[in-house]
Design an enzyme around this catalytic site. Structure first.
Site, PDB file in Angstrom:
ATOM      1  N   ASP A 187       2.672   5.361  -5.230  1.00  0.00           N
ATOM      2  CA  ASP A 187       1.891   6.557  -4.925  1.00  0.00           C
ATOM      3  C   ASP A 187       2.724   7.812  -5.180  1.00  0.00           C
ATOM      4  O   ASP A 187       3.513   8.234  -4.337  1.00  0.00           O
ATOM      5  CB  ASP A 187       1.421   6.516  -3.466  1.00  0.00           C
ATOM      6  CG  ASP A 187       0.634   7.763  -3.084  1.00  0.00           C
ATOM      7  OD1 ASP A 187       0.439   8.645  -3.953  1.00  0.00           O
ATOM      8  OD2 ASP A 187       0.226   7.868  -1.910  1.00  0.00           O
ATOM      9  N   ASP A 244       0.847  -1.196   0.000  1.00  0.00           N
ATOM     10  CA  ASP A 244       0.000   0.000   0.000  1.00  0.00           C
ATOM     11  C   ASP A 244       0.891   1.258   0.000  1.00  0.00           C
ATOM     12  O   ASP A 244       1.827   1.354   0.804  1.00  0.00           O
ATOM     13  CB  ASP A 244      -0.867  -0.039   1.268  1.00  0.00           C
ATOM     14  CG  ASP A 244      -1.974   0.994   1.268  1.00  0.00           C
ATOM     15  OD1 ASP A 244      -2.419   1.392   0.179  1.00  0.00           O
ATOM     16  OD2 ASP A 244      -2.416   1.372   2.381  1.00  0.00           O
ATOM     17  N   GLU A 252      -2.014   6.461  -8.192  1.00  0.00           N
ATOM     18  CA  GLU A 252      -2.951   7.423  -7.563  1.00  0.00           C
ATOM     19  C   GLU A 252      -2.841   8.776  -8.251  1.00  0.00           C
ATOM     20  O   GLU A 252      -1.745   9.306  -8.471  1.00  0.00           O
ATOM     21  CB  GLU A 252      -2.663   7.568  -6.060  1.00  0.00           C
ATOM     22  CG  GLU A 252      -3.600   8.597  -5.380  1.00  0.00           C
ATOM     23  CD  GLU A 252      -3.594   8.518  -3.860  1.00  0.00           C
ATOM     24  OE1 GLU A 252      -3.401   7.413  -3.308  1.00  0.00           O
ATOM     25  OE2 GLU A 252      -3.791   9.580  -3.220  1.00  0.00           O
TER      26      GLU A 252
HETATM   27  P1  13P Z   1      -8.329   4.228   6.669  1.00  0.00           P
HETATM   28  O1  13P Z   1      -7.274   4.029   7.713  1.00  0.00           O
HETATM   29  O2  13P Z   1      -8.983   5.559   6.721  1.00  0.00           O
HETATM   30  O3  13P Z   1      -9.302   3.099   6.655  1.00  0.00           O
HETATM   31  O4  13P Z   1      -7.585   4.204   5.234  1.00  0.00           O
HETATM   32  C1  13P Z   1      -6.965   3.036   4.806  1.00  0.00           C
HETATM   33  C2  13P Z   1      -6.303   3.260   3.513  1.00  0.00           C
HETATM   34  O5  13P Z   1      -6.805   3.916   2.626  1.00  0.00           O
HETATM   35  C3  13P Z   1      -4.993   2.632   3.320  1.00  0.00           C
HETATM   36  O6  13P Z   1      -4.397   3.034   2.123  1.00  0.00           O
END
Ligand code: 13P
Length: 279
Positions: free
Chosen positions: A104, A82, A134
């Site tokens: 990102d 992520d 993104e």
């Molecule tokens: P939240 O912590 O607001 O659920 O967001 C998670 C997220 O988008 C990780 O990239």
């Protein structure tokens, strides 16, 4: 058996008007909770890790654990980085065995984001790995950017998707990461306009605390991946706190201490997965 890339789960979800939950795990228990919840709901799922964990010296061990859980799962599971911050991080994730990565570059100028994402996509695809980019920026709640969220435009999103070759695209439609300070304004019309112009699966970041009706509305408009971290990790944390209070300083082996918190996280995740699958 069930370790997959985005391509086995996200285009199908978009076509069917549903979304796959992508949950940020931090350890064995949170990863286990995600798999148990997805299996119970018979839905594909994405195990993802924050980019900061890429600096952990044992990241390859964490990846091996996630891959192993995915291979044993009865549902398709992707293992995803992520918010990859650099090309080196993307490379490291691919070397470790992630089946999907995010690059990102959303805080870079448009052209730079496009070029760096295109290079990362080329590298990922050469290695059989899918990639998310993104455009626009989903900020962190409590920061200045969250007061005036830089939304994506349909034109930029469409041009970016085509030029970079990414497999999924995170766009900004009013959500932010973490708990909101006030009710967010989710631009459902904008989500629809972006979806009309961008054929690949769209990604909603900042799922925690976003009103469910808005989440369902964007899922029906091409958002096939919904990220949630804060709220299910918080559920885990609160139960841990309750259990520790009950113990009042007495010893309990950690595996036993973790069980009720894992159960609560599973219950929370099941509700989210069910909602994403039936918006
Ligand atoms: P939240 O912590 O607001 O659920 O967001 C998670 C997220 O988008 C990780 O990239």
């Amino acid at each position: 058996m069930s370790l997959v890339t985005f391509n086995e789960i996200l285009p199908q979800a978009r076509k069917a008007g549903r979304a796959v939950g992508a949950f940020n795990i931090a350890n064995y228990e949170t990863a286990k909770a995600v798999i148990i919840a997805a299996e119970a709901e018979k839905q594909p799922v994405i195990l993802q890790v924050y980019q900061r964990l890429m600096t952990d010296p044992y990241i390859s061990a964490l990846t091996t654990m996630m891959r192993n859980m995915a291979e044993k799962a009865s549902v398709p599971v992707a293992v995803h980085l992520d918010h990859g911050a650099t090309f080196e991080q993307v490379k490291l994730a691919i070397d470790c065995g992630f089946t999907s990565v995010m690059f990102d570059g959303s805080q870079l100028p448009f052209k730079e984001n496009l070029e760096q994402t295109r290079q990362a996509a080329e590298y990922a695809h050469c290695h059989g790995v899918t990639i998310e980019g993104e455009i626009g920026h989903v900020p962190l709640n409590g920061t200045e950017a969250a007061v005036n969220i830089p939304l994506s435009t349909p034109e930029e999103a469409a041009a970016f998707a085509v030029a970079t070759g990414v497999d999924a695209l995170a766009v900004s439609v009013g959500t932010a990461h973490g708990y909101y300070c006030e009710e967010p304004k989710i631009a459902v019309d904008l989500a629809r306009q972006i979806s009309d112009k961008v054929a690949i699966p769209l990604v909603l970041h900042g799922g925690s605390g976003t009103p469910h009706e808005k989440v369902k509305a964007v899922i029906k408009n091409g958002f096939a991946k919904v990220n949630v971290a804060t709220e299910f990790q918080h559920t885990f944390q609160l139960r841990l706190q309750t259990e520790l209070q009950k113990l009042n300083g007495k010893f309990l082996p950690l595996d036993k201490l973790m069980l009720p918190a894992t159960d609560d996280a599973v219950a929370h995740l099941r509700q989210l997965i069910r909602m994403f699958a039936n918006p």
